[in-house]
Scaffold this active site. Structure first.
Site, PDB file in Angstrom:
ATOM      1  N   LYS A  23     -39.299 -35.833  41.031  1.00  0.00           N
ATOM      2  CA  LYS A  23     -40.170 -35.370  39.953  1.00  0.00           C
ATOM      3  C   LYS A  23     -40.356 -36.440  38.870  1.00  0.00           C
ATOM      4  O   LYS A  23     -41.474 -36.684  38.418  1.00  0.00           O
ATOM      5  CB  LYS A  23     -39.608 -34.073  39.358  1.00  0.00           C
ATOM      6  CG  LYS A  23     -39.737 -32.885  40.316  1.00  0.00           C
ATOM      7  CD  LYS A  23     -39.147 -31.590  39.758  1.00  0.00           C
ATOM      8  CE  LYS A  23     -39.439 -30.437  40.729  1.00  0.00           C
ATOM      9  NZ  LYS A  23     -39.082 -29.108  40.155  1.00  0.00           N
ATOM     10  N   GLU A  41     -39.361 -46.226  33.011  1.00  0.00           N
ATOM     11  CA  GLU A  41     -39.450 -47.460  33.798  1.00  0.00           C
ATOM     12  C   GLU A  41     -38.883 -47.242  35.201  1.00  0.00           C
ATOM     13  O   GLU A  41     -39.475 -47.643  36.185  1.00  0.00           O
ATOM     14  CB  GLU A  41     -38.664 -48.563  33.069  1.00  0.00           C
ATOM     15  CG  GLU A  41     -38.408 -49.831  33.833  1.00  0.00           C
ATOM     16  CD  GLU A  41     -39.657 -50.697  34.005  1.00  0.00           C
ATOM     17  OE1 GLU A  41     -40.629 -50.476  33.273  1.00  0.00           O
ATOM     18  OE2 GLU A  41     -39.637 -51.575  34.892  1.00  0.00           O
ATOM     19  N   LYS A  48     -21.323 -36.597  41.024  1.00  0.00           N
ATOM     20  CA  LYS A  48     -19.974 -37.071  40.676  1.00  0.00           C
ATOM     21  C   LYS A  48     -19.070 -36.957  41.894  1.00  0.00           C
ATOM     22  O   LYS A  48     -19.135 -35.974  42.630  1.00  0.00           O
ATOM     23  CB  LYS A  48     -19.449 -36.186  39.536  1.00  0.00           C
ATOM     24  CG  LYS A  48     -18.503 -36.857  38.557  1.00  0.00           C
ATOM     25  CD  LYS A  48     -18.117 -35.878  37.441  1.00  0.00           C
ATOM     26  CE  LYS A  48     -17.153 -36.533  36.474  1.00  0.00           C
ATOM     27  NZ  LYS A  48     -17.794 -37.595  35.652  1.00  0.00           N
ATOM     28  N   LYS A  56     -11.423 -35.514  35.645  1.00  0.00           N
ATOM     29  CA  LYS A  56     -11.947 -34.944  34.399  1.00  0.00           C
ATOM     30  C   LYS A  56     -11.336 -33.575  34.120  1.00  0.00           C
ATOM     31  O   LYS A  56     -11.021 -33.242  32.970  1.00  0.00           O
ATOM     32  CB  LYS A  56     -13.477 -34.810  34.484  1.00  0.00           C
ATOM     33  CG  LYS A  56     -14.145 -34.447  33.150  1.00  0.00           C
ATOM     34  CD  LYS A  56     -15.658 -34.604  33.221  1.00  0.00           C
ATOM     35  CE  LYS A  56     -16.254 -34.743  31.813  1.00  0.00           C
ATOM     36  NZ  LYS A  56     -17.664 -35.167  31.854  1.00  0.00           N
ATOM     37  N   ARG A  59      -7.831 -34.170  32.832  1.00  0.00           N
ATOM     38  CA  ARG A  59      -7.852 -34.756  31.504  1.00  0.00           C
ATOM     39  C   ARG A  59      -8.243 -33.738  30.439  1.00  0.00           C
ATOM     40  O   ARG A  59      -7.677 -33.716  29.353  1.00  0.00           O
ATOM     41  CB  ARG A  59      -8.833 -35.938  31.485  1.00  0.00           C
ATOM     42  CG  ARG A  59      -8.882 -36.705  30.191  1.00  0.00           C
ATOM     43  CD  ARG A  59      -9.493 -38.102  30.369  1.00  0.00           C
ATOM     44  NE  ARG A  59     -10.638 -38.134  31.276  1.00  0.00           N
ATOM     45  CZ  ARG A  59     -11.908 -37.866  30.912  1.00  0.00           C
ATOM     46  NH1 ARG A  59     -12.184 -37.578  29.659  1.00  0.00           N
ATOM     47  NH2 ARG A  59     -12.886 -37.914  31.808  1.00  0.00           N
ATOM     48  N   ARG A  78     -30.292 -40.645  35.589  1.00  0.00           N
ATOM     49  CA  ARG A  78     -30.414 -41.694  34.575  1.00  0.00           C
ATOM     50  C   ARG A  78     -31.858 -42.197  34.537  1.00  0.00           C
ATOM     51  O   ARG A  78     -32.413 -42.583  35.553  1.00  0.00           O
ATOM     52  CB  ARG A  78     -29.462 -42.842  34.882  1.00  0.00           C
ATOM     53  CG  ARG A  78     -29.476 -43.912  33.797  1.00  0.00           C
ATOM     54  CD  ARG A  78     -28.359 -44.902  33.980  1.00  0.00           C
ATOM     55  NE  ARG A  78     -27.061 -44.240  33.908  1.00  0.00           N
ATOM     56  CZ  ARG A  78     -25.936 -44.717  34.469  1.00  0.00           C
ATOM     57  NH1 ARG A  78     -25.962 -45.851  35.131  1.00  0.00           N
ATOM     58  NH2 ARG A  78     -24.803 -44.051  34.355  1.00  0.00           N
ATOM     59  N   GLU A 140     -26.770 -33.441  33.895  1.00  0.00           N
ATOM     60  CA  GLU A 140     -26.785 -34.330  32.725  1.00  0.00           C
ATOM     61  C   GLU A 140     -27.868 -35.382  32.908  1.00  0.00           C
ATOM     62  O   GLU A 140     -27.910 -36.061  33.937  1.00  0.00           O
ATOM     63  CB  GLU A 140     -25.432 -35.023  32.546  1.00  0.00           C
ATOM     64  CG  GLU A 140     -25.407 -35.874  31.271  1.00  0.00           C
ATOM     65  CD  GLU A 140     -24.142 -36.707  31.114  1.00  0.00           C
ATOM     66  OE1 GLU A 140     -23.288 -36.333  30.304  1.00  0.00           O
ATOM     67  OE2 GLU A 140     -24.021 -37.735  31.817  1.00  0.00           O
ATOM     68  N   THR A 153     -23.106 -50.379  32.078  1.00  0.00           N
ATOM     69  CA  THR A 153     -22.600 -50.659  33.421  1.00  0.00           C
ATOM     70  C   THR A 153     -21.354 -51.533  33.343  1.00  0.00           C
ATOM     71  O   THR A 153     -20.347 -51.272  33.998  1.00  0.00           O
ATOM     72  CB  THR A 153     -23.680 -51.413  34.242  1.00  0.00           C
ATOM     73  OG1 THR A 153     -24.869 -50.641  34.206  1.00  0.00           O
ATOM     74  CG2 THR A 153     -23.237 -51.631  35.672  1.00  0.00           C
ATOM     75  N   HIS A 156     -18.405 -49.622  31.753  1.00  0.00           N
ATOM     76  CA  HIS A 156     -17.857 -48.648  32.689  1.00  0.00           C
ATOM     77  C   HIS A 156     -16.858 -49.307  33.644  1.00  0.00           C
ATOM     78  O   HIS A 156     -15.777 -48.766  33.896  1.00  0.00           O
ATOM     79  CB  HIS A 156     -19.000 -47.988  33.472  1.00  0.00           C
ATOM     80  CG  HIS A 156     -18.517 -46.932  34.414  1.00  0.00           C
ATOM     81  ND1 HIS A 156     -18.234 -45.657  34.004  1.00  0.00           N
ATOM     82  CD2 HIS A 156     -18.259 -46.968  35.744  1.00  0.00           C
ATOM     83  CE1 HIS A 156     -17.818 -44.949  35.039  1.00  0.00           C
ATOM     84  NE2 HIS A 156     -17.824 -45.716  36.109  1.00  0.00           N
TER      85      HIS A 156
END
Lengths: 208, 208, 208, 208
Positions: A23, A41, A48, A56, A59, A78, A140, A153, A156
């Site tokens: 989409k 762009e 995940k 996660k 944590r 993203r 997300e 990047t 991370h």
């Protein structure tokens, strides 16, 4: 939970990531087809990994039955923009859609993280059709410039290596790089209207 | 209508074809992921070319303002099944979905066309999100076995060459081929339950 | 052998499969671009799974150090043709190439297997470039019609389920299906020249 | 030259671009598979449009019969690296290959163009197999960091709009952005060894 069960849980998230990529990529095509500058762009996505979800949960003390509600980034999209100004435009485009409902927003661009991290985050609800009927899940969506993405990047990778403990001399270099990126994005913004014009006319040519 | 206008009209149909391919292909994956036989073997799609749309409008006397309503197959999805019995299952799966609404059905399998053509056709409504908001369009979904598809591909080439006037000696060969295909599909159906079992166990292995 | 080692061994085979798919698919495009009928209808490929390699080594008594020489189908390419006559043309095209060297050929079309299996097999040498320099590996190329492929897919599933022991009543149905496929391929061959003409003219139209 | 002729001329260049993308992308996979940092981050490619080829021929006074020899960038591959240091490594990897022969190199990184453009360019010979036998063609390979690529994309749009005459105030902004990019690439280089380590360990994890 065993491997087959995980497989079943993650299936609708995989579908959501595939659908949303199609989409948003089509939105680029739609802008170009109308001879318009596209605020998007490029688009990427991922589900995940099981080990990252487990890490996660541990944590943040999330119990298994609340996993799908509490881990909001099982599905991640993203969106990369050329200019800082485009980010807000993309957020607006998303807000107006009838197939996506926004749950929450976090603006790490106006409010940069201490680490230097900058991005615009949306948590949204999106419905996919499974064999057993429709299922509404969370996704997300991260929106950032190419320069912000480059920095993120790198950071991370370092986070992954050092966990919470990135050594000071590296943290300083990252911080200096984050500043170079702000300069770069600002220089780019100052010629944005020129570039948008330039890209429109090149697009129009290609359509003829 | 000029080329840029056509471009704009066909844009949402292209998006629908892309989205529906992603969705139906994921259904295959979802079945396999649960260790189940998938009634869908493969999925393809296409947007009708401008020249084919114009030819159909002329042949059926369709005026431009009714084009999107009257030309029901601007967007087309083709679903290939291994067995005749799977076709009905796929039609059922489509009927149950909340993101697709069925407008009409044509069963050219029970009611083979004189030419020998066999397929199950659905005309459905499907909504895509454009830059200017949601747009509800029509999509034709064809469901057939591999053997039926093979025959139809060949006949389509010949139709294209001879228009309505395929010579009798060729028409006879096509008809003989259509009969061989019915025999083939029947033989296959007679071992269907064995094969479904076989493919399930091979799938389960792969999942472990 | 552990999982990382297998990974390294299979890497060049994966690359060969990817390169050869690109090359054969481009051949289709090249024919169409010149307004010619393409003897290749479609191309697929796969690398044999570790478990299938191990099973074959055990069944044939192949020792690990001879694995890459003796297991000739670690990399596999499948080429589907519309007509039986196309198969030979494709084999000729392969023979003439300077980037592929033929090791051996098996003609299971003239010499059908007892099971009813029909296909043309080539074992070829092909060189890929790795990080450590060029590596010459073997690839199995299977060439068959759509109808032969359909039959083979079904038989493969049953083989997998029953190992060597497919029950007689199923074997008879498979055999009957194999006969229907020969009839079908023959009917198709009898109109081949007409269809080739038809597809050429449709292709020429599209190129203009 | 008419459209069908252009089509035929460009066909082998399209194939070269497809093959080289597959090969360079596989190199990334090969590094990761061995638990190594990949000097290549991503790969893209394109065949020059007919109008761009014509424009270049006119600008440089190239006659049609010398087109394939003189227009060296009909086929183009772009390789993006994370760090400036990776660029040389990639150039070395290319030099060692047996399927590519280097014709010439231009180092616009040590010798930045006046405009601020920085990239490493190789013109190479590469052989593709056509229906009529092998054909040796030229390909331009550009190697640059993500930051250099970002700048070049923007500058290309502006060049397109203003031809040779980019206004001074924009040229200054571009120049300032080019400097920010050098700072950014330097900061990144200063933590390169840390990041390479980090990415290796994350890759190793994923392989297990």
């Amino acid at each position: 939970m065993d491997i087959l069960l995980w497989h079943e849980i993650l299936e609708p998230y995989e579908l959501a990531v595939k659908e949303l990529q199609v989409k948003f990529r089509h939105l680029i095509k739609e802008h170009h087809g109308k001879g318009m500058y596209s605020p998007i762009e490029s688009v990427s996505g991922r589900v995940k990994s099981v080990s990252s979800i487990l890490e996660k949960m541990q944590r943040k003390g999330i119990v298994p039955e609340e996993m799908e509600e509490q881990v909001e980034d099982i599905a991640g999209i993203r969106i990369i923009c050329q200019f800082v100004e485009d980010i807000e435009k993309v957020a607006d485009l998303i807000q107006k859609r009838s197939d996506i409902e926004i749950k929450s927003e976090k603006d790490y661009i106006r409010h940069m993280k201490d680490s230097g991290y900058r991005s615009y985050h949306l948590i949204v609800y999106y419905t996919v059709e499974t064999m057993n009927g429709p299922k509404r899940i969370q996704v997300e969506i991260q929106i950032r410039t190419m320069a912000m993405d480059f920095w993120a990047t790198i950071e991370h990778s370092l986070q992954y290596k050092y966990k919470a403990n990135i050594p000071d001399h590296i943290r300083e270099r990252l911080s200096a790089a984050a500043k170079a990126i702000i300069v770069l994005d600002n220089e780019m913004s100052s010629v944005r209207s020129e570039i948008m014009d330039a890209q429109n006319s090149s697009q129009m040519q290609r359509n003829l």
